[in-house]
Design an enzyme around this catalytic site. Structure first.
Site, PDB file in Angstrom:
ATOM      1  N   ASP A   1      47.579  74.651  27.108  1.00  0.00           N
ATOM      2  CA  ASP A   1      48.843  74.991  27.770  1.00  0.00           C
ATOM      3  C   ASP A   1      49.992  74.242  27.106  1.00  0.00           C
ATOM      4  O   ASP A   1      50.684  73.448  27.730  1.00  0.00           O
ATOM      5  CB  ASP A   1      48.782  74.696  29.274  1.00  0.00           C
ATOM      6  CG  ASP A   1      49.919  75.387  30.034  1.00  0.00           C
ATOM      7  OD1 ASP A   1      50.724  76.090  29.395  1.00  0.00           O
ATOM      8  OD2 ASP A   1      50.003  75.198  31.265  1.00  0.00           O
TER       9      ASP A   1
ATOM     10  N   SER B   1      51.484  71.260  33.543  1.00  0.00           N
ATOM     11  CA  SER B   1      50.808  72.554  33.473  1.00  0.00           C
ATOM     12  C   SER B   1      50.836  73.228  34.846  1.00  0.00           C
ATOM     13  O   SER B   1      51.454  74.282  35.011  1.00  0.00           O
ATOM     14  CB  SER B   1      49.381  72.352  32.973  1.00  0.00           C
ATOM     15  OG  SER B   1      48.658  73.558  33.008  1.00  0.00           O
TER      16      SER B   1
ATOM     17  N   SER C   1      57.259  73.029  35.332  1.00  0.00           N
ATOM     18  CA  SER C   1      56.324  73.322  34.247  1.00  0.00           C
ATOM     19  C   SER C   1      56.928  73.034  32.888  1.00  0.00           C
ATOM     20  O   SER C   1      58.069  73.370  32.623  1.00  0.00           O
ATOM     21  CB  SER C   1      55.922  74.784  34.270  1.00  0.00           C
ATOM     22  OG  SER C   1      54.829  74.920  35.114  1.00  0.00           O
TER      23      SER C   1
ATOM     24  N   HIS D   1      52.375  78.323  29.068  1.00  0.00           N
ATOM     25  CA  HIS D   1      52.512  79.441  30.018  1.00  0.00           C
ATOM     26  C   HIS D   1      53.980  79.801  30.257  1.00  0.00           C
ATOM     27  O   HIS D   1      54.253  80.814  30.910  1.00  0.00           O
ATOM     28  CB  HIS D   1      51.777  79.152  31.329  1.00  0.00           C
ATOM     29  CG  HIS D   1      52.443  78.189  32.256  1.00  0.00           C
ATOM     30  ND1 HIS D   1      52.102  76.861  32.328  1.00  0.00           N
ATOM     31  CD2 HIS D   1      53.444  78.353  33.155  1.00  0.00           C
ATOM     32  CE1 HIS D   1      52.860  76.255  33.248  1.00  0.00           C
ATOM     33  NE2 HIS D   1      53.680  77.141  33.757  1.00  0.00           N
TER      34      HIS D   1
ATOM     35  N   GLY E   1      58.862  75.470  38.272  1.00  0.00           N
ATOM     36  CA  GLY E   1      60.058  75.134  37.493  1.00  0.00           C
ATOM     37  C   GLY E   1      59.926  73.786  36.803  1.00  0.00           C
ATOM     38  O   GLY E   1      60.600  73.517  35.816  1.00  0.00           O
TER      39      GLY E   1
HETATM   40  N1  TYR Z   1      52.937  75.815  37.166  1.00  0.00           N
HETATM   41  C1  TYR Z   1      54.243  75.587  37.744  1.00  0.00           C
HETATM   42  C2  TYR Z   1      55.365  76.217  36.895  1.00  0.00           C
HETATM   43  O1  TYR Z   1      55.095  77.100  36.124  1.00  0.00           O
HETATM   44  C3  TYR Z   1      54.514  74.137  37.959  1.00  0.00           C
HETATM   45  C4  TYR Z   1      53.736  73.610  39.122  1.00  0.00           C
HETATM   46  C5  TYR Z   1      53.048  72.440  39.003  1.00  0.00           C
HETATM   47  C6  TYR Z   1      53.689  74.267  40.321  1.00  0.00           C
HETATM   48  C7  TYR Z   1      52.335  71.909  40.052  1.00  0.00           C
HETATM   49  C8  TYR Z   1      52.973  73.781  41.402  1.00  0.00           C
HETATM   50  C9  TYR Z   1      52.298  72.581  41.269  1.00  0.00           C
HETATM   51  O2  TYR Z   1      51.602  72.054  42.308  1.00  0.00           O
HETATM   52  O3  TYR Z   1      56.538  75.954  37.084  1.00  0.00           O
END
Ligand code: TYR
Length: 181
Positions: free
Chosen positions: A57, A152, A137, A33, A135
């Site tokens: 992902d 993810s 991620s 993503h 961030g």
């Molecule tokens: N999906 C988020 C990103 O793109 C990362 C994330 C992970 C955010 C866990 C919140 C969470 O609870 O950076």
């Protein structure tokens, strides 16, 4: 290239999963993503070679002018050496590294989980009690010295605690023909 470090894509930030090579080309795994095939990254400079999201992902970025190191940024910035990618069992301790909240640890609760995001459903994720925030991620999940996957998404945060899902790394390694550093 070190797991958990920041990289930038457009105006946003994600995190390096694991340093890899494809043939002689260095690069890293990250979350699908975070970018599409052809997307450019800075710091390190690279290009997404393949990306799968939703459904999966995962993605990998070639970063030819960089050195892939077999490390993840651990507690206090100490290097954690990656020695393989054998999947850990439910109940095992696991830690994650990312560019927003650094090194955070928890327990594996479930393999094969499905999560529905705004863009669609991702299956085959692993659910953990390690917290993460935006961030983080793409960043590394590691159990002992074994690479597990890339951050993810999830819920909660690192102030109150959270649930975070990771995409298992081995699927990305085999789909793209990557070798862990
Ligand atoms: N999906 C988020 C990103 O793109 C990362 C994330 C992970 C955010 C866990 C919140 C969470 O609870 O950076």
């Amino acid at each position: 290239i070190i797991g958990g470090a920041a990289y930038y894509i457009g105006g946003s930030r994600c995190s390096v999963g694991f340093a890899v090579t494809r043939g002689s080309t260095p690069g890293f795994t990250t979350a699908g993503h975070c970018g599409r095939a052809g997307s450019r990254t800075t710091s390190p400079t690279g290009t997404f070679q393949g990306s799968s999201f939703p459904g999966n992902d995962y993605a990998w970025v070639a970063a030819p002018n960089n050195t892939a190191t077999p490390y993840v940024r651990g507690s206090g910035g100490a290097n954690v050496t990656v020695r393989g990618s054998t999947q850990a069992a439910v109940g095992a301790s696991i830690c994650r590294s990312g560019s927003t909240t650094g090194w955070r640890c928890g327990v594996i609760r479930q393999h094969g989980a499905s999560v529905t995001y705004q863009q669609g459903t991702v299956s085959g994720l692993t659910r953990t009690t390690a917290c993460a925030e935006p961030g983080d991620s793409g960043g590394s999940f590691i159990s002992g010295n074994q690479a597990q996957g890339m951050t993810s998404g999830g819920s909660g945060n690192c102030s109150v605690g959270g649930t975070t899902y990771h995409q298992p790394v081995n699927e990305a390694l085999s789909v793209y023909g990557l070798t862990l550093r």
